[in-house]
Design a protein around this motif. Sequence first.
Motif, PDB file in Angstrom:
ATOM      1  N   ILE A   1       0.824  -1.235   0.025  1.00 35.79           N
ATOM      2  CA  ILE A   1      -0.154   0.080   0.054  1.00 35.79           C
ATOM      3  C   ILE A   1       0.881   1.349  -0.161  1.00 35.79           C
ATOM      4  CG2 ILE A   1      -1.672   1.400   1.489  1.00 35.79           C
ATOM      5  CD1 ILE A   1      -2.901  -1.270   2.141  1.00 35.79           C
ATOM      6  N   LYS A   2       2.167   1.314   0.609  1.00 38.56           N
ATOM      7  CA  LYS A   2       2.979   2.485   0.759  1.00 38.56           C
ATOM      8  C   LYS A   2       3.579   2.830  -0.501  1.00 38.56           C
ATOM      9  CE  LYS A   2       4.110   2.330   5.996  1.00 38.56           C
ATOM     10  NZ  LYS A   2       5.096   2.034   6.757  1.00 38.56           N
ATOM     11  N   GLN A   3       3.505   1.810  -1.415  1.00 38.08           N
ATOM     12  CA  GLN A   3       3.938   1.832  -2.777  1.00 38.08           C
ATOM     13  C   GLN A   3       3.015   2.664  -3.806  1.00 38.08           C
ATOM     14  OE1 GLN A   3       6.056  -1.730  -4.413  1.00 38.08           O
ATOM     15  NE2 GLN A   3       6.412  -2.433  -2.387  1.00 38.08           N
ATOM     16  N   LEU A   4       1.834   2.660  -3.382  1.00 38.85           N
ATOM     17  CA  LEU A   4       0.836   3.321  -4.062  1.00 38.85           C
ATOM     18  C   LEU A   4       1.183   5.013  -4.087  1.00 38.85           C
ATOM     19  CD1 LEU A   4      -2.406   1.275  -3.104  1.00 38.85           C
ATOM     20  CD2 LEU A   4      -0.897   1.106  -5.158  1.00 38.85           C
ATOM     21  N   GLY A   5       0.656   5.656  -4.884  1.00 40.24           N
ATOM     22  CA  GLY A   5       0.450   6.849  -4.592  1.00 40.24           C
ATOM     23  C   GLY A   5      -0.262   7.516  -3.523  1.00 40.24           C
ATOM     24  N   LYS A   6       0.114   8.531  -3.062  1.00 43.29           N
ATOM     25  CA  LYS A   6      -0.752   9.052  -1.907  1.00 43.29           C
ATOM     26  C   LYS A   6      -2.157   9.360  -2.064  1.00 43.29           C
ATOM     27  CE  LYS A   6       0.418  10.553   2.374  1.00 43.29           C
ATOM     28  NZ  LYS A   6       0.964   9.785   3.334  1.00 43.29           N
ATOM     29  N   PRO A   7      -2.610   9.733  -3.229  1.00 49.63           N
ATOM     30  CA  PRO A   7      -3.939   9.818  -3.367  1.00 49.63           C
ATOM     31  C   PRO A   7      -4.937   8.493  -3.354  1.00 49.63           C
ATOM     32  CG  PRO A   7      -2.959  11.290  -4.919  1.00 49.63           C
ATOM     33  CD  PRO A   7      -2.023  10.436  -4.293  1.00 49.63           C
ATOM     34  N   GLU A   8      -4.046   7.468  -3.929  1.00 47.95           N
ATOM     35  CA  GLU A   8      -4.643   6.212  -3.908  1.00 47.95           C
ATOM     36  C   GLU A   8      -4.502   5.396  -2.404  1.00 47.95           C
ATOM     37  OE1 GLU A   8      -2.647   7.234  -6.286  1.00 47.95           O
ATOM     38  OE2 GLU A   8      -3.936   7.180  -8.021  1.00 47.95           O
ATOM     39  N   GLN A   9      -3.384   5.856  -1.770  1.00 43.39           N
ATOM     40  CA  GLN A   9      -3.532   5.235  -0.527  1.00 43.39           C
ATOM     41  C   GLN A   9      -4.715   5.748   0.543  1.00 43.39           C
ATOM     42  OE1 GLN A   9       0.243   6.374   1.600  1.00 43.39           O
ATOM     43  NE2 GLN A   9       1.440   5.525  -0.040  1.00 43.39           N
ATOM     44  N   ILE A  10      -4.740   6.955   0.236  1.00 40.81           N
ATOM     45  CA  ILE A  10      -5.876   7.718   1.229  1.00 40.81           C
ATOM     46  C   ILE A  10      -7.148   7.069   0.967  1.00 40.81           C
ATOM     47  CG2 ILE A  10      -7.084   9.837   1.714  1.00 40.81           C
ATOM     48  CD1 ILE A  10      -4.293  11.407   1.193  1.00 40.81           C
ATOM     49  N   VAL A  11      -7.563   7.098  -0.084  1.00 43.01           N
ATOM     50  CA  VAL A  11      -8.967   6.870  -0.583  1.00 43.01           C
ATOM     51  C   VAL A  11      -9.039   4.969  -0.131  1.00 43.01           C
ATOM     52  CG1 VAL A  11     -10.320   6.035  -2.531  1.00 43.01           C
ATOM     53  CG2 VAL A  11      -9.089   8.157  -2.221  1.00 43.01           C
ATOM     54  N   LEU A  12      -8.116   4.232  -0.638  1.00 45.61           N
ATOM     55  CA  LEU A  12      -7.959   2.795  -0.222  1.00 45.61           C
ATOM     56  C   LEU A  12      -8.215   2.650   1.400  1.00 45.61           C
ATOM     57  CD1 LEU A  12      -5.485   1.162  -2.645  1.00 45.61           C
ATOM     58  CD2 LEU A  12      -8.006   0.748  -2.495  1.00 45.61           C
ATOM     59  N   VAL A  13      -7.412   3.122   2.194  1.00 44.70           N
ATOM     60  CA  VAL A  13      -7.281   3.125   3.617  1.00 44.70           C
ATOM     61  C   VAL A  13      -8.811   3.685   4.330  1.00 44.70           C
ATOM     62  CG1 VAL A  13      -6.521   3.786   5.792  1.00 44.70           C
ATOM     63  CG2 VAL A  13      -4.969   3.189   3.920  1.00 44.70           C
ATOM     64  N   LYS A  14      -9.235   4.915   3.876  1.00 44.33           N
ATOM     65  CA  LYS A  14     -10.637   5.228   4.030  1.00 44.33           C
ATOM     66  C   LYS A  14     -11.535   4.286   3.842  1.00 44.33           C
ATOM     67  CE  LYS A  14      -9.323  10.196   4.726  1.00 44.33           C
ATOM     68  NZ  LYS A  14      -9.976  11.589   4.634  1.00 44.33           N
ATOM     69  N   TYR A  15     -11.587   3.975   2.693  1.00 47.85           N
ATOM     70  CA  TYR A  15     -12.677   3.056   2.143  1.00 47.85           C
ATOM     71  C   TYR A  15     -12.734   1.637   2.788  1.00 47.85           C
ATOM     72  CZ  TYR A  15     -16.257   0.980  -1.179  1.00 47.85           C
ATOM     73  OH  TYR A  15     -17.141   0.503  -1.506  1.00 47.85           O
TER      74      TYR A  15
ATOM     75  N   LYS B   1     -19.227   8.917  -0.782  1.00 49.71           N
ATOM     76  CA  LYS B   1     -19.586  10.231  -0.606  1.00 49.71           C
ATOM     77  C   LYS B   1     -18.868  10.897   0.812  1.00 49.71           C
ATOM     78  CE  LYS B   1     -23.742  12.705   0.126  1.00 49.71           C
ATOM     79  NZ  LYS B   1     -25.195  12.718   0.235  1.00 49.71           N
ATOM     80  N   GLU B   2     -18.472  10.184   1.607  1.00 47.92           N
ATOM     81  CA  GLU B   2     -17.865  10.572   2.830  1.00 47.92           C
ATOM     82  C   GLU B   2     -16.543  10.986   2.511  1.00 47.92           C
ATOM     83  OE1 GLU B   2     -19.907   8.245   7.027  1.00 47.92           O
ATOM     84  OE2 GLU B   2     -18.591   7.245   5.582  1.00 47.92           O
ATOM     85  N   ILE B   3     -15.764  10.115   1.747  1.00 47.55           N
ATOM     86  CA  ILE B   3     -14.366  10.404   1.196  1.00 47.55           C
ATOM     87  C   ILE B   3     -14.402  11.645   0.424  1.00 47.55           C
ATOM     88  CG2 ILE B   3     -12.707   9.293   0.159  1.00 47.55           C
ATOM     89  CD1 ILE B   3     -13.611   6.623   0.870  1.00 47.55           C
ATOM     90  N   SER B   4     -15.313  11.605  -0.189  1.00 48.33           N
ATOM     91  CA  SER B   4     -15.393  12.753  -1.314  1.00 48.33           C
ATOM     92  C   SER B   4     -15.406  14.070  -0.433  1.00 48.33           C
ATOM     93  CB  SER B   4     -16.591  12.747  -2.092  1.00 48.33           C
ATOM     94  OG  SER B   4     -16.921  13.910  -2.990  1.00 48.33           O
ATOM     95  N   GLN B   5     -16.273  14.118   0.516  1.00 48.89           N
ATOM     96  CA  GLN B   5     -16.522  15.332   1.425  1.00 48.89           C
ATOM     97  C   GLN B   5     -15.192  15.700   2.149  1.00 48.89           C
ATOM     98  OE1 GLN B   5     -20.111  14.328   3.522  1.00 48.89           O
ATOM     99  NE2 GLN B   5     -21.540  14.882   1.584  1.00 48.89           N
ATOM    100  N   GLU B   6     -14.682  14.714   2.773  1.00 53.79           N
ATOM    101  CA  GLU B   6     -13.480  14.894   3.511  1.00 53.79           C
ATOM    102  C   GLU B   6     -12.439  15.368   2.755  1.00 53.79           C
ATOM    103  OE1 GLU B   6     -12.540  11.119   5.779  1.00 53.79           O
ATOM    104  OE2 GLU B   6     -14.434  11.483   6.894  1.00 53.79           O
TER     105      GLU B   6
END
Length: 176
Positions: free
Chosen positions: A122-136, A144-149
């Motif tokens: 996961i750390k090898q992914l780009g930061k935007p993908e990391q954030i979305v994957l971890v949150k989801y 929707k929550e991720i979109s707003q945050e």
Amino acid sequence: MTDKLAVEQIKQGDYQALEFLINKYNHYISVILLNILGGLMEKEDVQEALNDVFLLLWRNIDKIDTQNYPDIKSYLAQIAKNTAKTKLRSLKQTLPLKEEILTNKDDEIERSNTREWLTSCIKQLGKPEQIVLVKYYYQGKSIKEISQEEQIPEATVKTRLRRGKAHLKSLLAKGE
């Protein structure tokens, strides 16, 4: 038959009027429930929530004032949202079994190694993908929550999820 007439007939105990509303709004309510519960619950649970919506309508039909609210659609939508939120709360309240009871030390070590390997991928992914994957996937947040945050469009969240999963899949395949 109009919604207003159906509600009045349901108040008199007419099951066919309820069936009319179920047939008319079944798909609409399903979409609402799937948007909230879709990735978090099984199809059977979503179907149960759908049934609960119409059961609540039946039970609370006397509370509906057809003079002020002749359209039942918004009322059903609100019941659906509340039912979905209740289902989500019950999902979060279920406690996982203690792993020590179910496993031995070798399983724990293997699971720990797998967790570390997955984290490194996961750390090898780009930061935007990391954030979305971890949150989801780990925090259980909706698109929707991720979109707003993150203050990005929902479509962007979906794209990052899709790309992140594909990239993660390729990284995991290389590690096998």
